[in-house]
Design a protein around this motif. Structure first.
Motif, PDB file in Angstrom:
ATOM      1  N   LYS A 124       0.829  -1.209   0.000  1.00 21.97           N
ATOM      2  CA  LYS A 124       0.000   0.000   0.000  1.00 21.97           C
ATOM      3  C   LYS A 124       0.863   1.258   0.000  1.00 21.97           C
ATOM      4  O   LYS A 124       0.586   2.219  -0.726  1.00 21.97           O
ATOM      5  CB  LYS A 124      -0.932  -0.003   1.207  1.00 21.97           C
ATOM      6  N   VAL A 125       1.909   1.252   0.827  1.00 23.16           N
ATOM      7  CA  VAL A 125       2.795   2.415   0.916  1.00 23.16           C
ATOM      8  C   VAL A 125       3.509   2.657  -0.411  1.00 23.16           C
ATOM      9  O   VAL A 125       3.703   3.807  -0.829  1.00 23.16           O
ATOM     10  CB  VAL A 125       3.821   2.231   2.051  1.00 23.16           C
ATOM     11  N   LEU A 126       3.889   1.589  -1.086  1.00 25.50           N
ATOM     12  CA  LEU A 126       4.701   1.709  -2.292  1.00 25.50           C
ATOM     13  C   LEU A 126       3.885   1.922  -3.562  1.00 25.50           C
ATOM     14  O   LEU A 126       4.455   2.120  -4.639  1.00 25.50           O
ATOM     15  CB  LEU A 126       5.564   0.452  -2.457  1.00 25.50           C
ATOM     16  N   SER A 127       2.578   1.926  -3.455  1.00 27.21           N
ATOM     17  CA  SER A 127       1.748   2.110  -4.647  1.00 27.21           C
ATOM     18  C   SER A 127       1.455   3.596  -4.887  1.00 27.21           C
ATOM     19  O   SER A 127       1.230   4.354  -3.949  1.00 27.21           O
ATOM     20  CB  SER A 127       0.429   1.341  -4.505  1.00 27.21           C
ATOM     21  N   GLY A 128       1.500   3.995  -6.148  1.00 31.14           N
ATOM     22  CA  GLY A 128       1.118   5.350  -6.524  1.00 31.14           C
ATOM     23  C   GLY A 128       1.987   6.454  -5.959  1.00 31.14           C
ATOM     24  O   GLY A 128       1.487   7.532  -5.638  1.00 31.14           O
ATOM     25  N   ARG A 129       3.273   6.234  -5.862  1.00 39.39           N
ATOM     26  CA  ARG A 129       4.167   7.255  -5.301  1.00 39.39           C
ATOM     27  C   ARG A 129       4.552   8.287  -6.355  1.00 39.39           C
ATOM     28  O   ARG A 129       4.659   7.973  -7.541  1.00 39.39           O
ATOM     29  CB  ARG A 129       5.415   6.606  -4.703  1.00 39.39           C
ATOM     30  N   GLU A 130       4.809   9.514  -5.897  1.00 36.74           N
ATOM     31  CA  GLU A 130       5.108  10.607  -6.820  1.00 36.74           C
ATOM     32  C   GLU A 130       6.577  10.650  -7.236  1.00 36.74           C
ATOM     33  O   GLU A 130       6.893  10.981  -8.373  1.00 36.74           O
ATOM     34  CB  GLU A 130       4.726  11.948  -6.184  1.00 36.74           C
ATOM     35  N   ASN A 131       7.472  10.339  -6.307  1.00 34.57           N
ATOM     36  CA  ASN A 131       8.898  10.511  -6.565  1.00 34.57           C
ATOM     37  C   ASN A 131       9.632   9.215  -6.902  1.00 34.57           C
ATOM     38  O   ASN A 131      10.830   9.244  -7.151  1.00 34.57           O
ATOM     39  CB  ASN A 131       9.581  11.149  -5.343  1.00 34.57           C
ATOM     40  N   GLU A 132       8.908   8.106  -6.889  1.00 34.69           N
ATOM     41  CA  GLU A 132       9.534   6.823  -7.186  1.00 34.69           C
ATOM     42  C   GLU A 132       8.660   5.997  -8.119  1.00 34.69           C
ATOM     43  O   GLU A 132       7.439   6.121  -8.096  1.00 34.69           O
ATOM     44  CB  GLU A 132       9.769   6.005  -5.893  1.00 34.69           C
ATOM     45  N   MET A 133       9.299   5.170  -8.902  1.00 36.05           N
ATOM     46  CA  MET A 133       8.606   4.167  -9.703  1.00 36.05           C
ATOM     47  C   MET A 133       8.926   2.815  -9.074  1.00 36.05           C
ATOM     48  O   MET A 133      10.098   2.480  -8.867  1.00 36.05           O
ATOM     49  CB  MET A 133       9.076   4.207 -11.152  1.00 36.05           C
ATOM     50  N   VAL A 134       7.889   2.045  -8.751  1.00 38.21           N
ATOM     51  CA  VAL A 134       8.071   0.820  -7.981  1.00 38.21           C
ATOM     52  C   VAL A 134       7.484  -0.363  -8.741  1.00 38.21           C
ATOM     53  O   VAL A 134       6.354  -0.304  -9.240  1.00 38.21           O
ATOM     54  CB  VAL A 134       7.397   0.929  -6.595  1.00 38.21           C
ATOM     55  N   ILE A 135       8.266  -1.439  -8.825  1.00 36.43           N
ATOM     56  CA  ILE A 135       7.807  -2.683  -9.445  1.00 36.43           C
ATOM     57  C   ILE A 135       8.138  -3.830  -8.496  1.00 36.43           C
ATOM     58  O   ILE A 135       9.280  -3.965  -8.037  1.00 36.43           O
ATOM     59  CB  ILE A 135       8.498  -2.930 -10.804  1.00 36.43           C
ATOM     60  N   GLU A 136       7.143  -4.653  -8.156  1.00 33.42           N
ATOM     61  CA  GLU A 136       7.386  -5.833  -7.335  1.00 33.42           C
ATOM     62  C   GLU A 136       7.739  -6.992  -8.265  1.00 33.42           C
ATOM     63  O   GLU A 136       6.881  -7.553  -8.954  1.00 33.42           O
ATOM     64  CB  GLU A 136       6.165  -6.179  -6.476  1.00 33.42           C
ATOM     65  N   THR A 137       9.012  -7.349  -8.288  1.00 33.41           N
ATOM     66  CA  THR A 137       9.493  -8.362  -9.228  1.00 33.41           C
ATOM     67  C   THR A 137       9.266  -9.785  -8.723  1.00 33.41           C
ATOM     68  O   THR A 137       9.214 -10.731  -9.516  1.00 33.41           O
ATOM     69  CB  THR A 137      10.989  -8.163  -9.510  1.00 33.41           C
ATOM     70  N   GLU A 138       9.174  -9.946  -7.421  1.00 36.11           N
ATOM     71  CA  GLU A 138       8.825 -11.214  -6.790  1.00 36.11           C
ATOM     72  C   GLU A 138       8.239 -10.870  -5.434  1.00 36.11           C
ATOM     73  O   GLU A 138       8.430  -9.741  -4.957  1.00 36.11           O
ATOM     74  CB  GLU A 138      10.046 -12.132  -6.654  1.00 36.11           C
ATOM     75  N   PRO A 139       7.508 -11.780  -4.804  1.00 30.23           N
ATOM     76  CA  PRO A 139       6.884 -11.429  -3.530  1.00 30.23           C
ATOM     77  C   PRO A 139       7.889 -10.883  -2.506  1.00 30.23           C
ATOM     78  O   PRO A 139       8.846 -11.564  -2.148  1.00 30.23           O
ATOM     79  CB  PRO A 139       6.278 -12.762  -3.057  1.00 30.23           C
TER      80      PRO A 139
END
Length: 294
Positions: A124-139
């Motif tokens: 939840k914290v890492l979703s939709g951030r303004e200053n970062e692009m986040v991808i969960e590559t594995e759990p």
């Protein structure tokens, strides 16, 4: 600087109190803070990382999830202590900032350990951030790109669930308790039922023979109770009992044990074992006055 980060730092500095055995001067704290802020200000990516870790810790505690008091190289940062990410003051424990800066670089993997449910909160914290692009590559493994980063542009953040932390829900409200005399007596007697990392028969024998006198001694025993380091115990015991050690490496009785002492990465990370020992102290803390101590 990020306004929330600045506010948190100012509040923490106003209320900071030492909880370790070693006295720390205001000058030492100020020098360390200046060193870390200079590092932070040199690259927007670094500030983004500190803010992100702060938000993760705060959101998890808000969800009543216990965050590890000190894990891997994270306790080596005074900023992370002030922002509540760790509960280990590196200035009190003489943990150099250099180990943190060597570990935090472009492409580095950043560890973060908390109790059950931490991964769901992290998503939840890492979703939709303004200053970062986040991808969960594995759990549990997130690849993060800092859009404003100059030298620190990409890191991997590994969120690990450590269910043992679920045992300490009161720390969210009360904080991690420091070692007091009554709790120390339980360790010295080997009365460590329920004290994570100190429950084995071998460790109980060590505690009785070594007769630890401080949190530093407990951290040392926890550190060497590890494959390849158990062999150090007889020599450490001899030196402690005879006083046969010089001025160098006093906290380990003249024997180099920690990476922070020499920079040798083949040695143990001291900050990591401070956090682990804090858990053991917390496990025994409720029983410190319920058992007759001699």
């Amino acid at each position: 600087m990020n306004k929330k980060l600045l506010y948190t730092l100012n509040r923490s500095l106003e209320s900071t109190r030492t909880t370790h055995y070693a006295p720390v001067t205001i000058d030492a704290l100020q020098a360390r803070l200046t060193e870390e802020l200079d590092w932070l200000d040199a690259d927007p990516g670094r500030e983004c990382l500190i803010v992100l870790l702060q938000e993760l810790a705060a959101k998890m505690r808000g969800a009543r999830i216990v965050v590890n008091p000190g894990y891997s190289f994270l306790p080596d940062s005074y900023l992370l202590f002030l922002t509540g990410v760790t509960r280990v003051n590196p200035v009190e424990w003489d943990l150099p900032f250099s180990r943190f800066t060597k570990s935090v670089h472009d492409g580095a993997e950043i560890p973060f350990e908390a109790g059950t449910g931490c991964l769901e909160v992290a998503r939840k914290v890492l979703s939709g951030r303004e200053n970062e692009m986040v991808i969960e590559t594995e759990p549990g493994l997130f690849e993060i790109s800092f859009l404003d980063g100059v030298e620190l542009m990409n890191v991997k953040l590994r969120i690990s669930t450590y269910a043992e932390l679920d045992r300490f829900p009161r720390t969210i409200k009360e904080g991690w308790h420091p070692l007091d005399d009554a709790t120390l007596k339980l360790f010295r007697r080997g009365a460590t039922d329920g004290a994570i990392f100190f429950e084995s028969d071998k460790m109980r024998e060590w505690l009785f023979d070594f007769d630890p006198e401080s949190m530093s001694d407990l951290v040392l025993l926890n550190t060497i109770y590890w494959p390849g380091r158990i062999r150090l115990f007889p020599e450490l015991l001899r030196r402690k009992q005879t006083g046969d050690f010089g001025k160098q490496f006093k906290d380990t009785y003249g024997v180099p044990v920690y990476q922070e002492q020499t920079g040798d990465l083949n040695l143990a990370p001291k900050g990591h074992f401070i956090g682990r020992t804090m858990m053991a102290v917390e496990a025994l803390w409720p029983y410190r006055n319920k058992t007759k101590l001699k």
